[in-house]
Design a protein around this motif. Structure first.
Motif, PDB file in Angstrom:
ATOM      1  N   LEU A  32     -18.473  -0.368  13.123  1.00 44.79           N
ATOM      2  CA  LEU A  32     -17.529  -1.097  13.386  1.00 44.79           C
ATOM      3  C   LEU A  32     -16.149  -0.235  12.777  1.00 44.79           C
ATOM      4  CD1 LEU A  32     -18.431  -4.705  12.866  1.00 44.79           C
ATOM      5  CD2 LEU A  32     -17.448  -3.634  15.170  1.00 44.79           C
ATOM      6  N   THR A  33     -16.568   0.519  11.620  1.00 46.62           N
ATOM      7  CA  THR A  33     -15.621   1.327  10.780  1.00 46.62           C
ATOM      8  C   THR A  33     -15.183   2.548  11.835  1.00 46.62           C
ATOM      9  OG1 THR A  33     -16.359   0.670   8.776  1.00 46.62           O
ATOM     10  CG2 THR A  33     -14.973   2.409   8.569  1.00 46.62           C
ATOM     11  N   GLU A  34     -16.150   3.227  12.069  1.00 43.39           N
ATOM     12  CA  GLU A  34     -16.198   4.414  13.118  1.00 43.39           C
ATOM     13  C   GLU A  34     -15.608   4.040  14.266  1.00 43.39           C
ATOM     14  OE1 GLU A  34     -16.629   8.274  13.622  1.00 43.39           O
ATOM     15  OE2 GLU A  34     -17.302   7.133  11.779  1.00 43.39           O
ATOM     16  N   GLU A  35     -15.446   2.694  14.752  1.00 47.09           N
ATOM     17  CA  GLU A  35     -14.954   2.447  16.017  1.00 47.09           C
ATOM     18  C   GLU A  35     -13.412   2.021  15.775  1.00 47.09           C
ATOM     19  OE1 GLU A  35     -17.506  -0.488  17.442  1.00 47.09           O
ATOM     20  OE2 GLU A  35     -18.599   0.895  18.738  1.00 47.09           O
ATOM     21  N   LYS A  36     -12.965   2.003  14.359  1.00 41.17           N
ATOM     22  CA  LYS A  36     -11.565   1.472  14.144  1.00 41.17           C
ATOM     23  C   LYS A  36     -11.473   0.066  14.287  1.00 41.17           C
ATOM     24  CE  LYS A  36      -9.531   5.925  14.882  1.00 41.17           C
ATOM     25  NZ  LYS A  36      -8.321   6.793  15.613  1.00 41.17           N
ATOM     26  N   SER A  37     -12.360  -0.767  14.117  1.00 45.08           N
ATOM     27  CA  SER A  37     -12.317  -2.223  14.170  1.00 45.08           C
ATOM     28  C   SER A  37     -12.034  -2.705  12.792  1.00 45.08           C
ATOM     29  CB  SER A  37     -13.603  -2.696  14.934  1.00 45.08           C
ATOM     30  OG  SER A  37     -13.654  -2.403  16.170  1.00 45.08           O
ATOM     31  N   ILE A  38     -12.854  -2.169  11.747  1.00 43.96           N
ATOM     32  CA  ILE A  38     -12.428  -2.662  10.542  1.00 43.96           C
ATOM     33  C   ILE A  38     -12.029  -1.318   9.427  1.00 43.96           C
ATOM     34  CG2 ILE A  38     -13.919  -4.761  10.808  1.00 43.96           C
ATOM     35  CD1 ILE A  38     -16.138  -3.259   9.034  1.00 43.96           C
ATOM     36  N   GLY A  39     -11.963  -1.557   8.222  1.00 50.22           N
ATOM     37  CA  GLY A  39     -11.555  -0.721   7.149  1.00 50.22           C
ATOM     38  C   GLY A  39     -11.805  -1.068   5.934  1.00 50.22           C
ATOM     39  N   TRP A  40     -11.588  -0.508   5.099  1.00 45.98           N
ATOM     40  CA  TRP A  40     -11.727  -0.637   3.522  1.00 45.98           C
ATOM     41  C   TRP A  40     -10.438  -0.759   2.629  1.00 45.98           C
ATOM     42  CZ3 TRP A  40     -15.949  -3.425   4.225  1.00 45.98           C
ATOM     43  CH2 TRP A  40     -16.837  -2.869   5.149  1.00 45.98           C
ATOM     44  N   HIS A  41      -9.929   0.411   2.808  1.00 47.26           N
ATOM     45  CA  HIS A  41      -8.540   0.444   1.930  1.00 47.26           C
ATOM     46  C   HIS A  41      -7.592  -0.495   2.733  1.00 47.26           C
ATOM     47  CE1 HIS A  41      -4.929   2.300   0.321  1.00 47.26           C
ATOM     48  NE2 HIS A  41      -5.559   2.992  -0.497  1.00 47.26           N
ATOM     49  N   TYR A  42      -6.778  -1.085   1.548  1.00 44.01           N
ATOM     50  CA  TYR A  42      -5.834  -1.954   2.235  1.00 44.01           C
ATOM     51  C   TYR A  42      -4.919  -1.532   3.196  1.00 44.01           C
ATOM     52  CZ  TYR A  42      -1.744  -5.097   2.265  1.00 44.01           C
ATOM     53  OH  TYR A  42      -0.943  -6.139   2.688  1.00 44.01           O
ATOM     54  N   ASP A  43      -4.555   0.034   3.104  1.00 46.40           N
ATOM     55  CA  ASP A  43      -3.652   0.373   4.239  1.00 46.40           C
ATOM     56  C   ASP A  43      -4.580   1.374   5.300  1.00 46.40           C
ATOM     57  OD1 ASP A  43      -0.973   0.389   4.742  1.00 46.40           O
ATOM     58  OD2 ASP A  43      -0.748   2.156   3.464  1.00 46.40           O
TER      59      ASP A  43
END
Length: 406
Positions: free
Chosen positions: A390-401
């Motif tokens: 999901l991170t790779e697909e830009k659906s979620i991320g970790w840094h606030y920004d």
């Protein structure tokens, strides 16, 4: 055994396959059982079915391994011993009844065999009586001639036993007689019947194997306890419904699928995010390969489930939506105070170290999650792999920004 003697004595093999043939036909009929019916094995006959209307079907199964020159199974001949032995056996059952007429009116007699039919005169004459184009006198006259021309003492004895049945009773018996020739390929027919019940072709083999094993064990233990093998529809449902759960279950198989790590896995977006928040060192090739493996194992299984196991796009979307929901709740929780401070005019760049710490908290929480798709529990590696995907697909991320950064 004399080494010079060809191995042609197949009596034991014939007997064994005969019992197997009987079992598999019983298995097939068991799958066809309806509410209010009861089926038995070696109780009233080879197989019997008590129908809900009060009638009983008596079934004799006869299997042959003998073949013709072209390799096909031999025909059921006019003087076939199995045929006449079966008819004679049923006549003995009829003669043992106190009210033969009532018994015959409530009975059906079926001969099931893998032998083929080539216009067998016996069956043709019986069908003639059933269609009322031949009288019972015609049949008796035919039978008298057949007896006179039969040399085999046993077959002749069986014929004479049938001929001795009173005319009224013989007429009712022939009317209740049914036969099914060339009945073979029972295992495939059983699997076809299972498919008709569960409508999932990819699950048929699992259900078949489970039912086969359970039925064999149940029958063996029943006989061992000196009880009869007999199942009502309700009994079958009670003892074997768990076997069908394999077909109705949406549990997906976890496969070990071969894959290749990208030439430069550090360039993957999800790795870049983890490097940026300090979870992974950009030079730690082993760790980067390990995390990439988690992502690819999940990705490849998802593709295989879609192509092979009928995973619906809607189910896949629901799976993604659930994981994104878990991440959203965690993300908002760990960044709650940061969001409040940023609303007050704080520049995000001034608290980058704090944000990275919050990102790691969110990441650690997600790595503790064990996910589920349909009825399939995913292990920790596959669960982690979904968040990386999901991170790779830009659906979620970790840094606030993360959305602005990536």
């Amino acid at each position: 055994m004399d080494a010079s003697k060809p191995f042609t004595d197949t009596t034991a093999a014939d007997t064994s396959i005969g019992f197997d043939y009987q079992f598999y036909y019983f298995f097939l009929l068991l799958l066809n059982l309806r509410i209010g019916e009861k089926i038995g094995l070696e109780v009233k006959d080879d197989i019997h079915i008590d129908l809900s209307n009060g009638k009983t079907i008596f079934i004799q199964t006869k299997h042959s391994v003998q073949t013709k020159a072209d390799g096909s199974i031999i025909n059921l001949t006019e003087r076939d011993k199995d045929l006449w032995k079966t008819l004679s056996l049923w006549v003995d059952v009829i003669n043992s009844q106190s009210d033969k007429k009532a018994f015959l009116k409530n009975s059906i007699f079926q001969l099931i065999t893998n032998k083929s039919n080539s216009a067998n005169p016996v069956l043709v004459n019986i069908q003639g009586v059933q269609a009322e184009v031949k009288s019972i006198d015609d049949f008796q006259t035919y039978l008298d001639g057949l007896i006179a021309g039969t040399q085999d003492a046993d077959v002749k004895k069986y014929m004479e036993n049938v001929r001795a049945l009173a005319k009224t009773h013989l007429s009712l018996f022939l009317s209740a007689f049914q036969f099914d020739l060339s009945e073979d390929n029972l295992i495939q027919k059983i699997k076809d019947r299972i498919l008709e019940k569960i409508h999932l072709e990819e699950k048929v083999q699992d259900v078949y194997q489970s039912l086969h094993s359970a039925l064999r064990d149940k029958n063996y233990l029943t006989v061992k306890e000196k009880e009869i093998i007999e199942y009502s529809f309700e009994d079958f449902n009670k003892h074997f419904k768990s076997c069908f759960k394999l077909g109705l279950s949406t549990k997906l198989p976890i496969r070990e699928i071969q894959f290749q790590i990208p030439d430069d896995p550090s360039q993957q977006l999800f790795i870049k995010q983890l490097v940026d928040i300090g979870d992974v060192d950009s030079d730690d090739k082993a760790r980067i390969a390990e995390l990439t493996t988690h992502l690819l194992k999940l990705f490849n299984n998802l593709k295989e489930w879609e192509m092979t196991d009928g995973l619906l796009p809607s189910t896949k979307k629901g799976f993604d939506r659930n994981s994104v929901g878990l991440w959203t709740n965690c993300f908002r929780s760990v960044y709650r105070d940061v969001m409040q401070r940023l609303k007050s005019g704080l520049d995000v760049s001034t608290i980058d170290d704090e944000i990275k710490q919050k990102a790691l908290e969110c990441l650690d929480e997600m790595r503790r999650q064990t996910l589920k798709i349909e009825d399939t529990d995913l292990d920790i590696d596959l669960s982690n792999g979904h968040f990386y995907l999901l991170t790779e697909e830009k659906s979620i991320g970790w840094h606030y920004d993360w959305e602005k950064r990536y």
